[in-house]
Design a protein around this motif. Sequence first.
Motif, PDB file in Angstrom:
ATOM      1  N   ILE A  54       1.070  -1.326  -0.382  1.00 51.98           N
ATOM      2  CA  ILE A  54       0.190   0.003  -0.299  1.00 51.98           C
ATOM      3  C   ILE A  54       0.897   0.845   0.009  1.00 51.98           C
ATOM      4  N   ALA A  55       2.051   1.309   0.821  1.00 54.60           N
ATOM      5  CA  ALA A  55       2.233   2.358   1.111  1.00 54.60           C
ATOM      6  C   ALA A  55       3.290   2.964  -0.282  1.00 54.60           C
ATOM      7  N   THR A  56       3.775   2.010  -1.231  1.00 54.93           N
ATOM      8  CA  THR A  56       4.785   1.702  -2.012  1.00 54.93           C
ATOM      9  C   THR A  56       3.667   2.608  -3.450  1.00 54.93           C
ATOM     10  N   ASN A  57       2.906   1.880  -3.528  1.00 48.98           N
ATOM     11  CA  ASN A  57       1.642   1.977  -4.438  1.00 48.98           C
ATOM     12  C   ASN A  57       1.267   3.362  -4.783  1.00 48.98           C
ATOM     13  N   LEU A  58       1.283   3.802  -3.853  1.00 49.65           N
ATOM     14  CA  LEU A  58       1.106   5.888  -2.870  1.00 49.65           C
ATOM     15  C   LEU A  58       1.910   6.698  -2.929  1.00 49.65           C
ATOM     16  N   LEU A 108      12.417 -11.072   1.543  1.00 52.37           N
ATOM     17  CA  LEU A 108      11.199 -10.013   2.066  1.00 52.37           C
ATOM     18  C   LEU A 108      12.163  -8.855   2.856  1.00 52.37           C
ATOM     19  N   ALA A 109      12.536  -9.115   4.050  1.00 55.10           N
ATOM     20  CA  ALA A 109      12.250  -7.503   4.683  1.00 55.10           C
ATOM     21  C   ALA A 109      13.404  -6.653   3.648  1.00 55.10           C
ATOM     22  N   SER A 110      14.561  -7.563   3.795  1.00 55.98           N
ATOM     23  CA  SER A 110      15.963  -6.793   3.036  1.00 55.98           C
ATOM     24  C   SER A 110      14.749  -5.988   1.822  1.00 55.98           C
ATOM     25  N   ASP A 114      14.358  -1.951   0.968  1.00 48.46           N
ATOM     26  CA  ASP A 114      15.250  -1.766   0.099  1.00 48.46           C
ATOM     27  C   ASP A 114      13.657  -0.633  -1.001  1.00 48.46           C
ATOM     28  N   GLU A 115      12.620  -1.275  -1.050  1.00 46.56           N
ATOM     29  CA  GLU A 115      11.826  -0.382  -1.730  1.00 46.56           C
ATOM     30  C   GLU A 115      10.878   1.259  -1.335  1.00 46.56           C
ATOM     31  N   LEU A 116      10.877   1.460   0.057  1.00 49.60           N
ATOM     32  CA  LEU A 116      10.772   2.069   1.195  1.00 49.60           C
ATOM     33  C   LEU A 116      12.043   2.970   1.452  1.00 49.60           C
ATOM     34  N   TYR A 117      13.211   2.928   2.140  1.00 47.56           N
ATOM     35  CA  TYR A 117      14.088   3.804   2.235  1.00 47.56           C
ATOM     36  C   TYR A 117      14.695   3.721   1.218  1.00 47.56           C
ATOM     37  N   GLY A 118      14.859   3.481  -0.622  1.00 48.75           N
ATOM     38  CA  GLY A 118      16.149   3.102  -1.315  1.00 48.75           C
ATOM     39  C   GLY A 118      17.299   2.441  -0.613  1.00 48.75           C
ATOM     40  N   GLY A 124      17.561   1.961   5.917  1.00 47.15           N
ATOM     41  CA  GLY A 124      17.114   0.750   5.547  1.00 47.15           C
ATOM     42  C   GLY A 124      18.261  -0.245   6.265  1.00 47.15           C
ATOM     43  N   LYS A 125      18.965   0.069   6.496  1.00 45.20           N
ATOM     44  CA  LYS A 125      20.498  -0.254   7.221  1.00 45.20           C
ATOM     45  C   LYS A 125      19.918  -1.056   8.485  1.00 45.20           C
TER      46      LYS A 125
END
Length: 247
Positions: A54-58, A108-110, A114-118, A124-125
Motif C-alpha cells: 500500500i505504501a509504495t503504490n501510494l 522479503l524484509a530486505s 529497499d523499496e521504502l527507503y532506497g 534500510g540498514k
Amino acid sequence: MDNGGKRAGPPQYTDWKAIERLCRFLVIFYNSTLVVSASTTVNAYKCYEEIVNIATNLMALSQSRDHELKRKAVEMYKKFDKYWDGVKNINNMLIVATVFDPTKKMVLASLCFDELYGKDSLEGKAMYDSVIGILRSLFNEYGERYGKSAAGKPDEGKNSNSQSNSCSRELSMVSMDLDDDGLGYKRIDQRYKDMLNESGVKDNRDELDIYLKEGVENPDLMPGVEYDVLPFWKRNCTKFPILSQIA
C-alpha cells in the motif's frame, strides 16, 4: 452537474477519468484486503508485506503527472502514514512475523526496506539491524525459557525422521571390527576423530543463524492453493525447537 442542474445522459470523458482514478486506488486496497481477509490460514506473516504494498503504490501515485490523481494520492498517503505512526515507527513484530515464513525469511524484509527507503540506504540498514536485534533477543529469551525442554522431546518429529531412524537401526546391526596391527598403521578417520576431540570442531551456529542462512523454501503449489506456514514449523520442531516455539 451541468449549468447548476443534474445532467441527464451517459457519463462523459471527465466522468470516466474520475472513475479511472478511483480504480487506481481501489485495486491497491482490494488486493490487500483479499490477502488478509480471504485467507483460510494463519496470516499474520502477510501483514507487513501488504502494508508495504500500500505504501509504495501510494508513493508512486504521489509522483503521477495527473495532478488530480497526485493530489488525492498525497492526501491518502498522509492519512495512511498517520494511521501507522509513520512506516519507520511501525511495530517491528509485524516484520518479525514475516521472517518466520520460510519462503521469505529476511529476503522479503530486505526487499521491502529497499523499496521504502532506497537500496543500500542508512534507513534500510538501520531497519535490518533492528529486526535482527529483535530476533536475537527473542531467541535468547525463548532459549532460556524453553531451551532444555524443547531439546529434550525425542518423540516430536518422529514421523519425519522415521526413514533416517530406520537406516540408523540397519547400520547399527552391521559389525565392523577393523584390524589394527599396532605397527604404525594409521587410519584417517581415527585421526579425524582425534582432531574433533582435541579441537572441539563443531558447527557453532545456533538455530537462528542456521535458519536465516539456509535457502528459502520454494514450494510447488497448485494455482489458488495457499502456502501454510504452521505445518513447516510442526515438521521442523526437532531441527528448530526454540524457533518453532517463537513461531
